[in-house]
Structure formats: structure tokens, C-alpha cells
Design a protein around this motif. Structure first.
Motif, PDB file in Angstrom:
ATOM      1  N   SER A 536      -2.488  -3.320  24.908  1.00 51.45           N
ATOM      2  CA  SER A 536      -3.236  -4.083  25.914  1.00 51.45           C
ATOM      3  C   SER A 536      -2.816  -5.548  25.975  1.00 51.45           C
ATOM      4  O   SER A 536      -3.327  -6.308  26.794  1.00 51.45           O
ATOM      5  N   GLU A 537      -1.895  -5.946  25.126  1.00 57.91           N
ATOM      6  CA  GLU A 537      -1.449  -7.333  25.062  1.00 57.91           C
ATOM      7  C   GLU A 537      -0.204  -7.514  25.924  1.00 57.91           C
ATOM      8  O   GLU A 537       0.824  -6.864  25.692  1.00 57.91           O
ATOM      9  N   VAL A 538      -0.297  -8.387  26.934  1.00 58.18           N
ATOM     10  CA  VAL A 538       0.833  -8.580  27.834  1.00 58.18           C
ATOM     11  C   VAL A 538       1.756  -9.711  27.377  1.00 58.18           C
ATOM     12  O   VAL A 538       2.895  -9.805  27.853  1.00 58.18           O
ATOM     13  N   ASP A 539       1.303 -10.547  26.489  1.00 58.76           N
ATOM     14  CA  ASP A 539       2.139 -11.623  25.960  1.00 58.76           C
ATOM     15  C   ASP A 539       3.045 -11.036  24.868  1.00 58.76           C
ATOM     16  O   ASP A 539       2.564 -10.510  23.862  1.00 58.76           O
ATOM     17  N   GLU A 540       4.352 -11.112  25.066  1.00 57.29           N
ATOM     18  CA  GLU A 540       5.295 -10.448  24.166  1.00 57.29           C
ATOM     19  C   GLU A 540       5.254 -11.004  22.745  1.00 57.29           C
ATOM     20  O   GLU A 540       5.392 -10.260  21.774  1.00 57.29           O
ATOM     21  N   SER A 541       5.067 -12.304  22.594  1.00 56.00           N
ATOM     22  CA  SER A 541       5.022 -12.874  21.243  1.00 56.00           C
ATOM     23  C   SER A 541       3.787 -12.385  20.498  1.00 56.00           C
ATOM     24  O   SER A 541       3.838 -12.084  19.295  1.00 56.00           O
ATOM     25  N   ASN A 542       2.673 -12.261  21.197  1.00 55.37           N
ATOM     26  CA  ASN A 542       1.456 -11.736  20.573  1.00 55.37           C
ATOM     27  C   ASN A 542       1.610 -10.261  20.221  1.00 55.37           C
ATOM     28  O   ASN A 542       1.158  -9.797  19.182  1.00 55.37           O
ATOM     29  N   ARG A 543       2.255  -9.519  21.145  1.00 56.13           N
ATOM     30  CA  ARG A 543       2.496  -8.100  20.882  1.00 56.13           C
ATOM     31  C   ARG A 543       3.342  -7.931  19.617  1.00 56.13           C
ATOM     32  O   ARG A 543       3.080  -7.072  18.781  1.00 56.13           O
ATOM     33  N   LYS A 544       4.359  -8.738  19.509  1.00 52.93           N
ATOM     34  CA  LYS A 544       5.244  -8.638  18.352  1.00 52.93           C
ATOM     35  C   LYS A 544       4.479  -8.933  17.064  1.00 52.93           C
ATOM     36  O   LYS A 544       4.666  -8.242  16.052  1.00 52.93           O
ATOM     37  N   ALA A 545       3.620  -9.924  17.090  1.00 52.90           N
ATOM     38  CA  ALA A 545       2.837 -10.268  15.894  1.00 52.90           C
ATOM     39  C   ALA A 545       1.925  -9.107  15.480  1.00 52.90           C
ATOM     40  O   ALA A 545       1.733  -8.842  14.283  1.00 52.90           O
ATOM     41  N   ILE A 546       1.374  -8.398  16.461  1.00 50.22           N
ATOM     42  CA  ILE A 546       0.504  -7.259  16.142  1.00 50.22           C
ATOM     43  C   ILE A 546       1.307  -6.149  15.494  1.00 50.22           C
ATOM     44  O   ILE A 546       0.886  -5.555  14.481  1.00 50.22           O
ATOM     45  N   TYR A 547       2.501  -5.867  16.038  1.00 48.27           N
ATOM     46  CA  TYR A 547       3.316  -4.796  15.463  1.00 48.27           C
ATOM     47  C   TYR A 547       3.878  -5.178  14.092  1.00 48.27           C
ATOM     48  O   TYR A 547       4.132  -4.309  13.255  1.00 48.27           O
ATOM     49  N   VAL A 548       4.068  -6.474  13.870  1.00 48.80           N
ATOM     50  CA  VAL A 548       4.432  -6.927  12.516  1.00 48.80           C
ATOM     51  C   VAL A 548       3.348  -6.517  11.529  1.00 48.80           C
ATOM     52  O   VAL A 548       3.618  -5.991  10.446  1.00 48.80           O
ATOM     53  N   GLU A 549       2.091  -6.716  11.914  1.00 48.80           N
ATOM     54  CA  GLU A 549       0.984  -6.350  11.025  1.00 48.80           C
ATOM     55  C   GLU A 549       0.935  -4.843  10.782  1.00 48.80           C
ATOM     56  O   GLU A 549       0.670  -4.398   9.659  1.00 48.80           O
ATOM     57  N   THR A 550       1.204  -4.048  11.816  1.00 47.87           N
ATOM     58  CA  THR A 550       1.185  -2.590  11.608  1.00 47.87           C
ATOM     59  C   THR A 550       2.250  -2.164  10.602  1.00 47.87           C
ATOM     60  O   THR A 550       2.015  -1.291   9.763  1.00 47.87           O
ATOM     61  N   GLN A 551       3.423  -2.788  10.668  1.00 43.70           N
ATOM     62  CA  GLN A 551       4.504  -2.422   9.743  1.00 43.70           C
ATOM     63  C   GLN A 551       4.170  -2.835   8.317  1.00 43.70           C
ATOM     64  O   GLN A 551       4.521  -2.137   7.362  1.00 43.70           O
ATOM     65  N   GLN A 552       3.506  -3.956   8.179  1.00 47.88           N
ATOM     66  CA  GLN A 552       3.099  -4.377   6.830  1.00 47.88           C
ATOM     67  C   GLN A 552       2.100  -3.394   6.234  1.00 47.88           C
ATOM     68  O   GLN A 552       2.165  -3.076   5.040  1.00 47.88           O
ATOM     69  N   ILE A 553       1.197  -2.875   7.069  1.00 50.61           N
ATOM     70  CA  ILE A 553       0.195  -1.919   6.580  1.00 50.61           C
ATOM     71  C   ILE A 553       0.839  -0.581   6.252  1.00 50.61           C
ATOM     72  O   ILE A 553       0.565   0.017   5.200  1.00 50.61           O
ATOM     73  N   THR A 554       1.708  -0.091   7.142  1.00 47.61           N
ATOM     74  CA  THR A 554       2.321   1.211   6.884  1.00 47.61           C
ATOM     75  C   THR A 554       3.186   1.183   5.627  1.00 47.61           C
ATOM     76  O   THR A 554       3.240   2.166   4.882  1.00 47.61           O
ATOM     77  N   GLN A 555       3.830   0.058   5.353  1.00 47.99           N
ATOM     78  CA  GLN A 555       4.653  -0.023   4.145  1.00 47.99           C
ATOM     79  C   GLN A 555       3.825  -0.262   2.887  1.00 47.99           C
ATOM     80  O   GLN A 555       4.272   0.019   1.785  1.00 47.99           O
ATOM     81  N   GLU A 556       2.634  -0.746   3.040  1.00 52.29           N
ATOM     82  CA  GLU A 556       1.751  -0.922   1.881  1.00 52.29           C
ATOM     83  C   GLU A 556       1.095   0.402   1.503  1.00 52.29           C
ATOM     84  O   GLU A 556       1.024   0.768   0.322  1.00 52.29           O
ATOM     85  N   TYR A 557       0.638   1.156   2.523  1.00 47.83           N
ATOM     86  CA  TYR A 557      -0.140   2.368   2.253  1.00 47.83           C
ATOM     87  C   TYR A 557       0.674   3.661   2.356  1.00 47.83           C
ATOM     88  O   TYR A 557       0.199   4.710   1.926  1.00 47.83           O
ATOM     89  N   LEU A 558       1.835   3.583   2.917  1.00 44.41           N
ATOM     90  CA  LEU A 558       2.823   4.665   2.900  1.00 44.41           C
ATOM     91  C   LEU A 558       2.308   6.028   3.365  1.00 44.41           C
ATOM     92  O   LEU A 558       2.426   7.030   2.644  1.00 44.41           O
ATOM     93  N   PRO A 559       1.787   6.127   4.569  1.00 48.36           N
ATOM     94  CA  PRO A 559       1.527   7.468   5.101  1.00 48.36           C
ATOM     95  C   PRO A 559       2.828   8.256   5.245  1.00 48.36           C
ATOM     96  O   PRO A 559       2.839   9.482   5.111  1.00 48.36           O
ATOM     97  N   PHE A 560       3.907   7.556   5.538  1.00 49.97           N
ATOM     98  CA  PHE A 560       5.257   8.121   5.487  1.00 49.97           C
ATOM     99  C   PHE A 560       6.081   7.268   4.535  1.00 49.97           C
ATOM    100  O   PHE A 560       6.032   6.039   4.597  1.00 49.97           O
ATOM    101  N   ILE A 561       6.836   7.918   3.678  1.00 48.14           N
ATOM    102  CA  ILE A 561       7.799   7.212   2.830  1.00 48.14           C
ATOM    103  C   ILE A 561       9.158   7.405   3.494  1.00 48.14           C
ATOM    104  O   ILE A 561       9.760   8.476   3.426  1.00 48.14           O
ATOM    105  N   TYR A 562       9.602   6.365   4.183  1.00 43.38           N
ATOM    106  CA  TYR A 562      10.842   6.475   4.950  1.00 43.38           C
ATOM    107  C   TYR A 562      12.045   6.473   4.016  1.00 43.38           C
ATOM    108  O   TYR A 562      12.076   5.756   3.013  1.00 43.38           O
ATOM    109  N   LEU A 563      13.050   7.260   4.393  1.00 40.17           N
ATOM    110  CA  LEU A 563      14.199   7.456   3.516  1.00 40.17           C
ATOM    111  C   LEU A 563      15.471   6.897   4.153  1.00 40.17           C
ATOM    112  O   LEU A 563      15.850   5.773   3.874  1.00 40.17           O
TER     113      LEU A 563
END
Length: 600
Positions: A536-563
Motif C-alpha cells: 500500500s506504500e507508493v513511495d519507493e524509498s518507504n517501500r524499500k525500508a519496509i522490505y528491509v525489515e521483512t528480510q531482517q525478520i525472516t533471517q532472524e526467525y528462519l521459516p526458510f533456511i535459504y541455501l
């Protein structure tokens, strides 16, 4: 005239007549032979143009809204309002244009004039409205598409209405940045499906759910893409034939596609595909790293080219079943093992305990890179390691420290035990027809034995593998291919907790046996909320910051362990011209543009 003379003349006349008859018959025969050979020569000179490719998975349905595992058929048979090209850019498709309002909450699409379905019926705005309102957002139909149109915190869908035969209006509850891209989803024929959506079967489900199964006569499957389905022979092949009503024409006005027929041989085993390609039985093969050196050596002699699209938009990963729920009174995962899997330190220890560099070097021959995120490295939203993305380099000592701190312990034999003294042992499943995943499973089993963990490695048939992942949910740990997106919202259905592909903690979908007692962790819910927010965020810099946070969470909690993220490579016969192999969309995303230099 005497009787003798008359008889003599009659005999002479009869003889002459017989001679002329013989000559006439010989002439007719000669003409027939000439015509026959000319016809045969003409047929031999102009055989039907076709290519032969391989498909790794047997289809379970031809219903485009319900397809999961055999989505390769959609490349040939269906199109949406827009289309993604090989570079990931959005282009017009069934819609020739669209207009977006200044507040980003209204989009009007204008369809091309003269569009038709493969049965010759007009394709109009009515089909678009039907597809979105009656199928994609229908709560009784578990289509994957609905996950892409849940907008905002209230999880509401756009309203879709027909303005006239050629224009469709979408009204959004709030701005939705990936909306135009999302409308690449397939448009379905209203005149075929309308009744099946309304009528219910004995179990109260729409008959649509059982429409166009694999036993449906091909002529009854109506499409809007470049090819129709000519025939399907279970466990053998699917044959596609040029759709005479397809809309595309080249600059000279010639109808497309140029190739009249595509034969898709169903070959689950990769080694079998290799044998058939090398013997000339296939025009195309996906090149895994085991075959690269061999095929590269044969490239010239075999009259084919190996195309390298760069890093694949996908990765290999392992995932644990985090679902704490039950079906039919039975827990999906043994509660003892479920406690291990749902311990974050346990998953982190597993990540440290897998030698990913060894996998890259030994199995992929170095042809790829280590993957650390659910977002592709090609994406502008990717968080690089240098910018703070957490990674798990191989470190047995750190893995053991995490396990001991979490309450695990070792016995005298070096076996890992939990706090209650249970030996840590679980089953690792993968697709038996994928040689790379099988080899990877063997290495992972060896790696984790160094942590004192016993792994029962269990490759299973493709159909069983997919069924466990999407239907029964009775699995413990899997090594599999997973998608990593360039546009993160393309895989929102993996990250939204109620979505259809939330594999690591799956919710039952419409028509499935309900799961009782399923729990969604706070971090899991947070990721889902962030994906909604980012869309829902149309500002690209804000969108990028949100996806940065998602990647930090996924790598902390590891629902997938990427190989490992391998290179996307294919081998294609040189007689097929126009190949623009894409790591994003594969080899035949532009099947309508391909031509043959000769016909075998």
C-alpha cells in the motif's frame, strides 16, 4: 458383305478398341501416380512445424485458477490484462492500455478490439469482471490469485465493474503499488464457467472446483493464449496447437505464433530428459549443473546452444513444519518434534550446521551463489549482506552453543537430546525426481550428523511431495525449490499467514479438512502485516525500508533456511530462433515470437 468379312472386321475393331483401352488405362494410372507423388512431395515439403519440450510434472487439472504444480501449461494457453516480459517489465496484453487516477485508487483498462476465445466467442469486459468478481475473490474457491488482491489492513478486495464492452474499472480501497503487475493473472471465459460457479456439488462446493479436470476432452478447454490443448495422454505428453483466434500479429500482419505445435513430453526424471535431449528426442532441456560440462562439450556437434540467464529467481531451502494444529484429531507434527522445530535457536543452529559452501562447490560446481533472503538479488528491494542482512556461515561450534543454551544436551555417544531426554531425530523429505535436491539432502544429513542429529532422508515421488506440502501437511522437514521474488508482492501468498502457499505453517483452504489449534507466531504475523503495508506504500524509498525489515525478520526467525541460488541455464536446438531465455520467466515466455529455421 459376307459373314466372314464382317466377322474379320469386327475382330479388327475389337482389337483396336482393346488397345486404346489399355493405353487409356495406362495413361490414367500414370496421371494418378504423378498426382500421388506430387501430393506426397508437397506434404513432405511442408510438414507441420513443431518443437518437443519436456515437462517435469504430471498435471492434476487444466483449470487455470486451480493450477499449482503444472503452471507451465499457462505459458501457452492463457494471458491476463498485462504481461511481464523477460526483463521483468510490464507490457500490454489483452488490455491495450490503462489509466490510473491521480489518487492511485482507480484504474481503467481498455481491452483490444476483436479479442476472441479459442472457440471463436468474443472476449470482452464481461469476462474480466467475471474472472475477478466470481472466481479470484470468491471465498468458496481456493485460488492462489486472491492473495495478490487483499489490500490494506482491512484485507479488502478491489471492486470491479464493466464500463462498456471494452473498458473495465478497478476501484481500490487504498493505493496498491503492485496492482498493475498483479493484473497479469489469467482471464477466464465467463460463458464457460459461469454456471459451474453458481451450481454446488453434494459437498456444497462450487462445481467449478471439479471443472476441467485432466479427463476433460481437450476441445472443451477454451483458452485465450497462443496455443490450445490438442491432446493429453496421461504420463506421456501434452500437445499444444496454434490457437487460430489468438490476437497477436507481427509487423507484417502475420498471425502468431509461428510454430504450429508444441509437444510437451512428461518426463519427471532429469536423467531421462538428458538422454532424450542428447539423442535428439527433445529440442529443449533445463541444464542442471551435473550436466553442464557434458552438454557444453557437445554444444557444437549437437547443434544446440546453452543459454545462461544469470541467477535464477528462486532458491533451494529447507523448511520445518511449524504448524501446531491437528487434522481429524491427529497432530500434523509429533508434539515433541514440534517443540524443537518451533524453537528459534534450534532453527538457527541448523542453519549454522549446514555447509552451504560445500553444497555450492560440490553439487552446483560453483555455478551459483549462496542465498540469504526471500527477495532476489536482482531486486531493488534486496538487502545486501554489507547493509546488514544476517547470514549463517558454516560454524559447528556456534551451532552447538545455540543448542546447549536452548536446553538441548549430548549423551556419551554424541547424540543430541532434548530437555526430556528424547533423541533428536526427524525426517527430511524431498522430490525424488530432482537429482540436485537428492544430492543436497544427502549432504545435509551428513552435516547434521556432526551436530549429533539423526536425519531420516526420505525422497518421495513428485506427486506425494506436492500433496504433503499442499494437502495433507503431514511432513516434518523438507528440502525444496522455493521462489524468491524480484517484486516481493509476487510472493505475498507465501508470507501472509492465511494465504494459500504459507507452507511452513499452512492454514487449511476452502474445501479442505479444517486444521484445529493452528497458531500464528508474533514474528510470522509481523511479516504478513509488513507485506500488506509495503504493497500500500507508493513511495519507493518507504517501500524499500519496509522490505528491509521483512528480510531482517525472516533471517532472524528462519521459516526458510535459504541455501543456494543456482544459475538459470537451458539448452535449446539452434533451429529454434528468437529465444530470449530469462531467469525471471524461463525460456518460452515469448513462445509466440519463436520461429524454426528448418523443419525436421
Amino acid at each position: 458383305m459376307s459373314y466372314y468379312k464382317l466377322l474379320k472386321n469386327n475382330k479388327k475393331y475389337t482389337l483396336i478398341r482393346h488397345r486404346w483401352l489399355v493405353i487409356l488405362l495406362a495413361l490414367i494410372t500414370a496421371i494418378a501416380i504423378i498426382i500421388y507423388h506430387q501430393t506426397n512431395l508437397k506434404i513432405k515439403a511442408t510438414p507441420i512445424s513443431q518443437i518437443i519440450v519436456s515437462f517435469p510434472i504430471e498435471p492434476t487439472t487444466f483449470n487455470p485458477a486451480l493450477i499449482i504444480e503444472s503452471a507451465y501449461t499457462l505459458n501457452y494457453t492463457y494471458e491476463g490484462l498485462v504481461k511481464e516480459n523477460g526483463q521483468g517489465e510490464i507490457e500490454p496484453s489483452l488490455a491495450e492500455s490503462w489509466q490510473t487516477s491521480p489518487d492511485k485508487k482507480q484504474v481503467i483498462y481498455t481491452l483490444r478490439k476483436g479479442l476472441k476465445w479459442s472457440d471463436g466467442k468474443p472476449l470482452t469486459a464481461e469476462d474480466v469482471v467475471f474472472t475477478y468478481n466470481e472466481i479470484y475473490t470468491n471465498p468458496a474457491i481456493p485460488t492462489y490469485a486472491k492473495d495478490f488482491f487483499i489490500i490494506g489492513k482491512n484485507r479488502t478486495f478491489p471492486t470491479v465493474r464493466k464500463l462498456d464492452d471494452w473498458r473495465v474499472e478497478f476501484r481500490l480501497p487504498e493505493p496498491f503499488a503492485p496492482f498493475i503487475r498483479a493484473t497479469k493473472l489469467e482471464i477466464l471465459p465467463a460463458h464457460i464457467f459461469r454456471e459451474s460457479v453458481k451450481i454446488k456439488d453434494q459437498e456444497g462446493r462450487p462445481k467449478f472446483m471439479s471443472t476441467w479436470g485432466i479427463d476433460t476432452p481437450p476441445e472443451n478447454i477454451i483458452v485465450n493464449g497462443p496455443y490450445t490443448i490438442e491432446s493429453y495422454t496421461p504420463s506421456q505428453r501434452i500437445i499444444f496447437r496454434k490457437n487460430p483466434y489468438y490476437w497477436r500479429k507481427d509487423a507484417q500482419g502475420n498471425s502468431q505464433p509461428y510454430i504450429a505445435r508444441v509437444i510437451g513430453d512428461i518426463i519427471p526424471n532429469q536423467d531421462t530428459s538428458l538422454i532424450q535431449f542428447r539423442s535428439g528426442g527433445l529440442d529443449y532441456i533445463s541444464v542442471n549443473t551435473n550436466y553442464f560440462s557434458l552438454l557444453k562439450h557437445e554444444e557444437g556437434k549437437g547443434k544446440f546452444t546453452i543459454y545462461n540467464g544469470g541467477l535464477f529467481i528462486g532458491s533451494t531451502a529447507i523448511t520445518f513444519n511449524l504448524n501446531k494444529g491437528s487434522k481429524n484429531g491427529q497432530p500434523l507434527v509429533n508434539p515433541i518434534k514440534s517443540r524443537w522445530f518451533n524453537t528459534v535457536a534450534f532453527r538457527q543452529a541448523i542453519a549454522y550446521g549446514i555447509n552451504r559452501q560445500q553444497i555450492l562447490n560440490n553439487i552446483y560446481r560453483g555455478l551459483g551463489k549462496l542465498q540469504n533472503s526471500p527477495i532476489a538479488v536482482q531486486s531493488k528491494y534486496y538487502l545486501p549482506v554489507q547493509a546488514g542482512l544476517k547470514v549463517y556461515e558454516y560454524n559447528l561450534q556456534k551451532a552447538k552453543e545455540l543448542l546447549l543454551k536452548a536446553g538441548f544436551k549430548y549423551n556419551n555417544q554424541g547424540q543430541l537430546l532434548d530437555e526430556q531426554g528424547n533423541i533428536v531425530r526427524f525426517s527430511l523429505t524431498t522430490n525424488a525426481n530432482n537429482n540436485i535436491l537428492q544430492a543436497m539432502g544427502v549432504l545435509i544429513k551428513q552435516n547434521l550428523s556432526d551436530l549429533g542429529i539423526a536425519v531420516d532422508f526420505n525422497p518421495v515421488a513428485t506427486s506425494i511431495f506436492i500433496n504433503k506440502l499442499t494437502q495433507t501437511f503431514d511432513w516434518e522437514c523438507q528440502v525444496l525449490d522455493v521462489a524468491v521474488g524480484q517484486e516481493p508482492n509476487d510472493w505475498a501468498n507465501v508470507w501472509l499467514p492465511e494465504a494459500g502457499w504459507h507452507f511452513f505453517n499452512q492454514e487449511s483452504q476452502a474445501g479442505q479438512t479444517p486444521i484445529i489449534g493452528r497458531q500464528v507466531a508474533d514474528w510470522e504475523r509481523k511479516i504478513g502485516n509488513l507485506y500488506i503495508q509495503a504493497a500500500s506504500e507508493v513511495d519507493e524509498s518507504n517501500r524499500k525500508a519496509i522490505y528491509v525489515e521483512t528480510q531482517q525478520i525472516t533471517q532472524e526467525y528462519l521459516p526458510f533456511i535459504y541455501l543456494v541460488n543456482p544459475l538459470s541455464m537451458v539448452a535449446v536446438r539452434n533451429r529454434i530462433q528468437g529465444i530470449e531465455h530469462s531467469a525471471l520467466l524461463g525460456t518460452f515466455w515469448n513462445s509466440y515470437d519463436l520461429k524454426l529455421t528448418d523443419i525436421n
